[in-house]
Structures are given as structure tokens and as C-alpha cells.
Write a protein that holds these residues in place. Structure first.
Motif, mmCIF file in Angstrom:
data_model
loop_
_atom_site.group_PDB
_atom_site.id
_atom_site.type_symbol
_atom_site.label_atom_id
_atom_site.label_comp_id
_atom_site.label_asym_id
_atom_site.label_seq_id
_atom_site.Cartn_x
_atom_site.Cartn_y
_atom_site.Cartn_z
ATOM 1 N N VAL A 142 0.843 -1.197 0.000
ATOM 2 C CA VAL A 142 0.000 0.000 0.000
ATOM 3 C C VAL A 142 0.880 1.250 0.000
ATOM 4 C CG1 VAL A 142 -1.629 1.382 1.350
ATOM 5 C CG2 VAL A 142 -2.016 -1.077 1.071
ATOM 6 N N VAL A 192 2.450 1.583 -3.531
ATOM 7 C CA VAL A 192 1.473 2.000 -4.549
ATOM 8 C C VAL A 192 0.981 3.425 -4.262
ATOM 9 C CG1 VAL A 192 -0.825 1.533 -5.495
ATOM 10 C CG2 VAL A 192 0.786 -0.353 -5.111
ATOM 11 N N ALA A 193 0.844 3.787 -2.983
ATOM 12 C CA ALA A 193 0.368 5.132 -2.643
ATOM 13 C C ALA A 193 1.349 6.176 -3.160
ATOM 14 C CB ALA A 193 0.197 5.270 -1.128
ATOM 15 N N SER A 244 1.077 6.104 -6.952
ATOM 16 C CA SER A 244 -0.250 6.565 -7.344
ATOM 17 C C SER A 244 -0.398 8.079 -7.125
ATOM 18 C CB SER A 244 -1.285 5.790 -6.511
ATOM 19 O OG SER A 244 -2.541 6.385 -6.603
ATOM 20 N N SER A 261 -3.467 3.122 -11.700
ATOM 21 C CA SER A 261 -3.046 3.280 -10.305
ATOM 22 C C SER A 261 -4.233 3.214 -9.365
ATOM 23 C CB SER A 261 -2.341 4.620 -10.118
ATOM 24 O OG SER A 261 -1.237 4.739 -10.948
ATOM 25 N N MET A 308 -4.984 0.603 -6.402
ATOM 26 C CA MET A 308 -5.197 1.071 -5.032
ATOM 27 C C MET A 308 -6.532 0.582 -4.485
ATOM 28 S SD MET A 308 -4.226 2.503 -2.334
ATOM 29 C CE MET A 308 -2.804 3.571 -2.526
ATOM 30 N N GLN A 312 -7.205 -1.670 -1.207
ATOM 31 C CA GLN A 312 -8.079 -1.245 -0.115
ATOM 32 C C GLN A 312 -9.132 -2.311 0.182
ATOM 33 O OE1 GLN A 312 -7.493 1.310 1.869
ATOM 34 N NE2 GLN A 312 -5.651 1.703 0.660
ATOM 35 N N SER A 342 -5.993 8.798 -4.291
ATOM 36 C CA SER A 342 -4.664 8.376 -4.756
ATOM 37 C C SER A 342 -3.819 7.845 -3.596
ATOM 38 C CB SER A 342 -3.940 9.542 -5.434
ATOM 39 O OG SER A 342 -3.388 10.432 -4.482
ATOM 40 N N GLY A 385 -5.085 6.276 -1.056
ATOM 41 C CA GLY A 385 -5.754 5.126 -0.460
ATOM 42 C C GLY A 385 -6.760 5.482 0.622
#
Lengths: 503, 503
Positions: A108, A111-112, A115, A134, A138, A142, A412, A414
Motif C-alpha cells: 500500500v 502503490v500510494a 499513485s 493506479s 489502489m 483497499q 490516490s 488510499g
């Protein structure tokens, strides 16, 4: 091992974590206010280091053992007792933190970061397509987080619980739907009235140095203690803190926008008053911690809108305002000024919207993010759904995605389930304020005399000093005798804007 | 285990400690600049916590093992190599920290806190007798510290080594005695000249906002990078830091004292230029750390005095000064201004003294503190010895102890051996500057053209980038080909003040 011994271990452990968290708070405040640009890379390492230490402490197995002991003890049977509150709330957080697999937490975070960059580029280029992969990734992560936390009804509940403990998508959704069904027609009436506010008055020259001085006078007048706090400049206003008696307000100034700077100060002052009102003895532990994001926002919104945009407030502050800005305020009529700072009209950008329309921006986001999490809305269909919802609910249609579904940073990063806390804050604020006025008498008349202490004392007693001994829903019901409802906010908005726009 | 592996472990360990130290640096900077008053109690807990973590890391047994391995390795044979420098300097610090018994460390901290309060009260009441027992106890503890560190000649050497590694009481004493024997007569000549500087010129109205702007322009002009640093306000100016590219200058302003604010900025800028010139790659490790307090002070004194109080500097900055302060500077003669900022006269208070007399204040303290540590001067006899030494060396006699031996905080905190680094800084600065001028040509002419980069580049190459690869004495000898001597400083002072006072 006696319960008292275990409780003392938990207390000491949490207090040491609070030392670290408060240091992290100072480091974050500095990053947003005083850090020179080239300091950013090292600052990121400092923050990552502190976050790692805090996470390891917060998920330490011995802490889990102590909390299990506490929860099993008789003394925790009363959930509002010190031990009951500490056991319940720290266990809740401990489980949230330990239920997530380490790999998922790292994924996370990875990717955060990626993203966030994709979102910023997509917004700049008004190109949703480059952000779409993205956001899809995400969203999937989640859903995995929600599954790891566990839930009864909707995966959305598990995510929302992080920001507003105890609330569910349905409980929040019911309040927001009631709000939407009454507010959308009210805003339409405002538009159809043909009346326009003299907003030009707030865009004259308001020199920054005088804005700073006037803002500090107002913040101090409503009760913010500058011996235990400060006000600095930042690009994105927030209320930070470095300790129980060290609360840092921040705002930004624009010479030709009095509203943005001043009401940011009052908003952050509301957050700061809550922080200054929390128990110093219990700093960093649940009895000395804010209940939820929604309750926090209720304090900021109350001081910003229900106090700061009230007629009584300006009956008191209009003369000092004229003295601070004699050129721009020359000949301005007090009623016209009050109308100017209360302009209401449908718009596209949430952060620039007004007291009346703001909640509709939130309703759109809540409906769309819940649909995405529950699988009822594909990311590919988001732009179209956004524009349709804005047209229908807010009464304004985005010309492009940059001014539409790309405007906010939250998804973006999360943060799904965060947006509703903004509207909950307004609902809580109105319902609590209505009760305060019922308990204390005409607050507008008091504000007009510069008397803000009665309201602050009421909030200190009823809310600030309570910490997390009760949930947000319990707090509202305890204080007002009623569950959360859209009625107090709608009654307030109808009266105020009905008057201003002659409805 | 290969040497490379061990070195990497040491490097990673030191870098994590550096993260914590830099966080502590930020916390300290904030305490002196922005913290609200009521934040002090929690701040003390934050700092104690960080200090404890840093101390435990710095004295960890595994670190000692790794350092022993490194020191035994072939690669450390060259003391100026990365490994040689790291092994030598970190071992030195590790031994200093681990040689002291924990009880002694705690006792010193306890007595320092108590003694500091006793000193502050005694100074306020001008009552040395109430401070005397604390100072006696502190002196005894410092002798115990010296014994724990170990020494060959005098216990004073062991204490001095903490601030100026490699120097001894005798080596420092010889330089200071030579300085004293030439400087005391020079100051007497200045007094006897009957000439007085037009110091009134610097005490006109210099509005603070313009002082801030002018100070920043000057700091940037000499090379301070405000992308990687800042300038804030504090009661007691210092140069702090929060990371390799995050250096925090501080100063104070008084509308009617241009000299105090401006030369504090240049002084701290000198420290800041050193910090900005250290190797970022080696941040927190010896190759990226300042050599000693004396070398640090040489940089601050060079930019404050040898650059900032030079005629060339003001040939460049006089016009901007007049533009910044048109009212107060109207009709002021440039030569008179230059004389005004270079006033020299015997005085009682070290921190208010001038370029010429400053070092004599230090000589007095060095002689007295060494005599106390070596048992040749009883604390009870300090006030009398102080007044006698001031009369003989500085040429001014204190009217009371508050303006005499109670004026400085250092001894109350246990800092014996610290004062000499102030004078060493001036000696190093003059000798290094003489060499820079020999290498680069007439620096005054360059300053007059606003060219400060050649000197800064020279310092970067010769000093800043070297880190702790050599000792202070080695550095001076490497760069100038001569051991430290009082001659360059005396030559500079004789020329400058001989001219100003017509000697």
C-alpha cells in the motif's frame, strides 16, 4: 500480575510512544512551515524512521498481552472508566495495526507513493486515463485491507472505521442521504433567487501583516491560548502539535482574499481548541485523545461557520476589522459585509466551496467511493459518474476531469472512507451547537458582546475533557438526547440562507 | 567477517544515530525559536528521551566490537582514509562515552541542573557565596571525569580534549600566553591614544524588518545557501541544523543596535557555511563532521571579523546599507562607519566585547579554570583572582561579581576547557586567512567587488570537505606549513587597530 501493574505498564508504554509521536508531529509541522526546500530528502528519512519506531512499538506483542489482560479484568467492565476506555480503544487500534499483513502494508505504501505521483501528473494534464491503472490497483489493495480487518456488512465499513470508529456505511449514508435530499433543493432555490452576494468586498486589499495581527486577535478572543500554541504560515492550512501544551495552527494569506486566510485561521483554531482542551494528564492515551476525525471536524466547523460566520460574531468584530483595514473597509455596510462572507453558490471545487454547498461535494464523493469499494462502479466509469452526480446533486457540471474527479488527493493515497468525516463534522457541529444554545441561551447575543467563553467552557466540559471515553455516536446522543440527524444543520442553513437570499 | 562488512555495519549504525541526532537538532532549534512557553515541560521530556536513545546507541557494546575490528584492520593504517578516519574518531568518542561510570554521568547531570539554577540566582543577586558550594561540587565532579578519562599531564587536558581533540593545556596555554603578552599592551595603546570611535552611528534607528532583509542579502552574498538553510529569531544566536542540507541560522534584532544583529548573522553564517560545506555523503560520520569547536569557531570568526569587519566588505556593502536605511545613514561617511563597527575598548562583559579585546576575556577564563582544575586556585578565591586578572590583562576592573566571575554560564554547567576554543577560533582564523590571502591574492580587493566565492571555495577545499580526517593542529600545519601561532592574529590586529587609532 495485578491489574494496576499492567495498567501502569500500558500507560508508560503509551506515554513513550506519545513522546515519539509528538516529536514526529513537530517534524511534520516544521516540514510544512519552515524547512528549506533542500531539506526534503533527509526529512523523508527522519519521518520514515520515526514512523517505523512508532509502528514497532504500537504492534509490540507484549503490548497486546497487557491489553488482553486489561480487557479481561473486572475494572474494564465500565467502558467509560479509565481502564475500560484504555483497554477498549488501545485494543481496537492494536488489532487494526496487527491484522494487516506486513507485505500488504508495504505494498500500500509503495502503490500510494506511485499513485500519488500519477494523480498529480494526471490532474495537471487533465488525463484521467493515465491515473486509472493506479487507482484500480489502489482500490484492489483497499479491498484487501478491508478483508484483513474484517467486516459484517460492507467492506466500506471496515475502511470508514479507521476514521470514524463505530460508524458504518449505512449509518453515515442515511444521514448524508437525508442531507442531500433537502440541501440540493435549497441550493437550487438560492440559484433561482437571482440574488448575488457582494463578494467583491472581501477581495479588496487586505495587507498580509494586518491579516496576521487580526487573525491572532480573533483566535485569542475565542479562547486559543497562545502561551500553549502558535500560528504560522503554510501552503495547506492544518493544525499540528508537538505536545499537550504546544499546539501549532497554520494558515495562508492572500492580500486579495480575506476569506481564505481568516476562516482558515478560525477553522484551525477550532481544531486547536479541541487539542488544548484534551486532558494533559492522559496525553497520548485514549482518555486524552480526540474521538474521531468527524468530532474533530465538528469543532473546526463550529468555530469557523457557526461562530465565525454568524451575525453576532461580526457585530463584535466589525469595528476592529474596519480599524485594521481602514482603506478597504471605508464605507462598507455591516450587513453587506456579512452577506459577502456568506456567499453561497454551486461550484466545482470542494475546497473553495461555501457553508451551504460544501456538504453536497462530500455526498458525491461518499456515494462514488462506496460504489467503487463495493464493486458497483468501475474505475473506468468514474469520470462519467462524477459529472452526472455533480450535475444532479451540486447543480454544476465539470468541464473536464481536472475540475472533476481528479481534484482531490485522497483516493490516490488510499483514503477511502475519509470524505464522509467532513460532512459528519458539519452535522455533529450543528446538532451540538443547537444543544449548546438550548443550554446557554442566545449565543449570537453573547458573541455580539465578545463573549465566547461560555460556548468554549461548554465544549470543554461536554466534549474535550471526555476524550475517547465514548464513541462519536454515543457522545452526540448523550449530549443532545437524540441520534445524529440532518435536521439541525438543515434548520440552520434554511434560516441563514433563507434570510440572505430572500427565500 | 570482512572489513567491508564491518565498516558497512558501523556506517549504517552511525547513520541511524545521525537521523536521531538531527531530529534532536530540529527539536532544539524549535525550542529556541518557535516553541510556545507552555511547551517547555513536555519538550524537556522529548529531549531527555532522544538523548537517552542516542546515548544507548553510541555506547552499544556491538559498536565497540565493530570499531575494535576496524581499528585492527590494515585498511585503517592510513589515518586520513575513510576507514582510518572513522575507526580513529568513532573509537575516541566511544571510549570517552564508555569510560565514564553511569553514576558519574547522572550525578553530573543532576548537579549541573541544580548548579545552573544556583548560578542564575547568584548572578541576579550579585551573590557569589550562594553559588560557591555548587561550583565546588561541580569542580570536584569534573576532576572525577578527568580521572575517568585518564590523562598524562594535567587533568585539564582530559577535559579540554572533549572540545578540542588532540590539544593540551600546555599547547593551548603557550598560544594564549603569547597572545596575552602582545595584546594587553596593544589594548593599552588604544586606550592611551585618546581616539574614540563614532559608535553612535550604529545606534540610530535600524528598523528590524530591514535588518532582516539586509542580513539575508549579506548572508546569501557570502555564499550561504538559503535553499538548504534559513534564518530565524532567537534570544541567544546559534547555528543549528536538522540535516545535511537543512542548516538553521538564528539571530536577534534590536532596532538601536545594528552591530549586534548584523554581526551575529555573519558569525552564525560562518558556522553555517562550514556545515553546508561538510560532505553530505558522510553526514553524521567523522569524514562529514566538523573537526573541533575551535575550527568551527574559526569559520564563524573569519566571516564575522576578517571578512565582515574588513574595509573591503564595506566598500561593497556601504551603498546597499545606505539604501536599506536611508534615514539613519544619511550623510554618514564610509570611513566613519567602518570605524564605528570596529570600535575597540576594554570592557567587562565578554559577549559584548570587540575584535581586539575579546581574546583577553578568554585568556582570563583559561588561566583561572585551569588553576581551579589543577587545584592551584580555590573556588573561594575566584572572585578576587578574577578581578585581579581583569585589571592586569583586560585593563578593566569589575565593580561586582555579577559583572565579574558570575557573568558566564559555562562553569555552572560543568564546561571546563570550553572557553579556550573561542580564542583558538580567532587564532586559527587569522592564520588560515593569512594563507588564503597568500594563495588567492588581495582578498580585500575581491570583497570590495562583492567576490566572496574564491575564499569560500578555498575553505571548502582545504577545510570543509576534509571533515575529521585530520586534527585541528594537523589541519593548520598542512594548510599553512606552520604550527599554530599568535603572530597572524597579532599582525592583523596591529595593522587594523594601529590604523584606526593612529598608533
Amino acid at each position: 500480575m495485578s491489574v494496576a501493574n499492567t495498567f501502569e505498564k500500558v500507560r508508560a508504554h503509551a506515554r513513550e510512544t506519545a513522546l515519539l509521536s509528538s516529536i514526529s508531529g513537530l517534524v511534520e509541522w516544521d516540514e510544512q512551515t519552515h524547512m528549506p526546500p533542500a531539506g526534503a530528502a533527509w526529512r523523508a528519512e527522519q519521518q520514515a524512521y520515526l514512523a517505523g519506531v512508532i509502528h514497532r512499538r504500537s504492534t509490540a506483542p507484549e503490548l497486546g498481552d497487557w491489553l488482553a489482560e486489561l480487557s479481561a479484568a473486572d475494572e474494564s467492565a465500565d467502558p467509560e472508566s479509565d481502564i475500560g476506555c484504555v483497554a477498549r480503544e488501545m485494543t481496537r487500534v492494536y488489532h487494526r495495526l496487527t491484522k494487516l499483513p506486513g507485505e500488504l502494508v508495504e505494498e500500500v505504501a509503495r502503490v500510494a507513493s506511485q499513485s500519488h505521483h500519477a494523480w498529480a501528473a494526471a490532474r495537471k494534464a487533465d488525463d484521467f486515463a493515465t491515473f486509472r491503472p493506479s487507482l484500480e490497483r489502489m482500490l484492489e489493495l483497499q479491498r484487501q485491507r478491508a478483508a484483513a480487518f474484517g467486516y459484517n456488512g460492507s467492506p466500506y465499513d471496515a475502511l470508514l472505521d479507521e476514521y470514524e470508529p463505530g460508524e458504518t456505511g449505512d449509518s453515515v449514508g442515511a444521514a448524508l442521504a437525508a442531507l442531500r435530499d433537502q440541501l440540493t433543493p435549497l441550493v437550487q432555490q438560492i440559484v433561482q433567487s437571482g440574488v448575488t452576494a457582494p463578494s467583491e468586498l472581501t477581495q479588496r486589499s487586505f495587507p498580509v501583516q494586518q491579516q496576521v495581527a487580526f487573525g491572532k486577535v480573533a483566535a485569542a478572543a475565542v479562547g486559543f491560548d497562545f502561551q500553549a500554541g502558535s500560528l504560522d504560515v503554510t501552503p495547506h492550512p492544518f493544525c499540528g502539535g508537538a505536545g499537550p501544551r504546544d499546539i501549532r495552527l497554520t494558515t495562508r494569506y492572500n492580500e486579495h482574499d480575506f476569506v481564505d486566510g481568516f476562516f482558515s485561521i478560525l477553522h484551525e483554531t477550532g481544531h486547536g481548541l479541541y487539542e488544548q482542551g484534551l486532558s494533559e494528564k492522559w496525553f497520548g492515551l485514549p482518555p486524552g485523545t480526540a474521538i474521531s476525525l468527524g468530532i474533530h471536524e465538528s469543532q473546526s466547523r463550529m468555530w469557523e461557520n457557526l461562530v465565525g460566520r454568524s451575525r453576532g460574531f461580526w457585530q463584535h468584530f466589525f469595528a476592529p476589522l474596519c480599524a485594521a483595514f481602514p482603506t478597504s473597509m471605508k464605507g462598507v455596510d455591516p450587513d453587506q459585509w456579512w452577506f459577502a462572507i456568506n456567499e453561497a453558490k454551486p461550484s466545482l471545487i470542494r475546497v473553495d466551496s461555501d457553508e451551504a454547498t460544501y456538504n453536497l461535494h462530500v455526498v458525491v464523493r461518499y456515494e462514488l467511493e462506496r460504489a467503487m469499494i463495493e464493486g458497483d462502479l468501475a474505475v473506468a466509469d468514474l469520470p462519467g459518474a462524477w459529472n452526472e452526480a455533480y450535475t444532479r446533486i451540486v447543480g454544476a457540471t465539470p468541464a473536464n476531469d481536472a475540475q472533476g474527479c481528479l481534484q482531490d488527493v485522497h483516493w490516490s493515497m488510499g483514503a477511502f472512507g475519509y470524505f464522509p468525516t467532513y460532512a459528519l463534522g458539519n452535522l455533529y457541529a450543528a446538532q451540538l451547537f443547537e444543544q449548546a444554545e438550548s443550554d446557554l441561551g442566545d449565543l449570537g447575543a453573547r458573541f455580539a458582546r465578545g463573549e465566547f467563553a461560555p460556548l468554549l467552557d461548554w465544549l470543554r466540559t461536554k466534549i474535550h475533557s471526555v476524550g475517547q471515553r465514548v464513541s462519536a455516536a454515543q457522545l452526540v446522543e448523550q449530549i443532545t438526547g437524540k441520534p445524529l440527524s440532518a435536521e439541525p444543520l438543515m434548520a440552520h442553513l434554511r434560516t441563514k440562507f433563507g434570510g440572505l437570499y430572500g427565500l
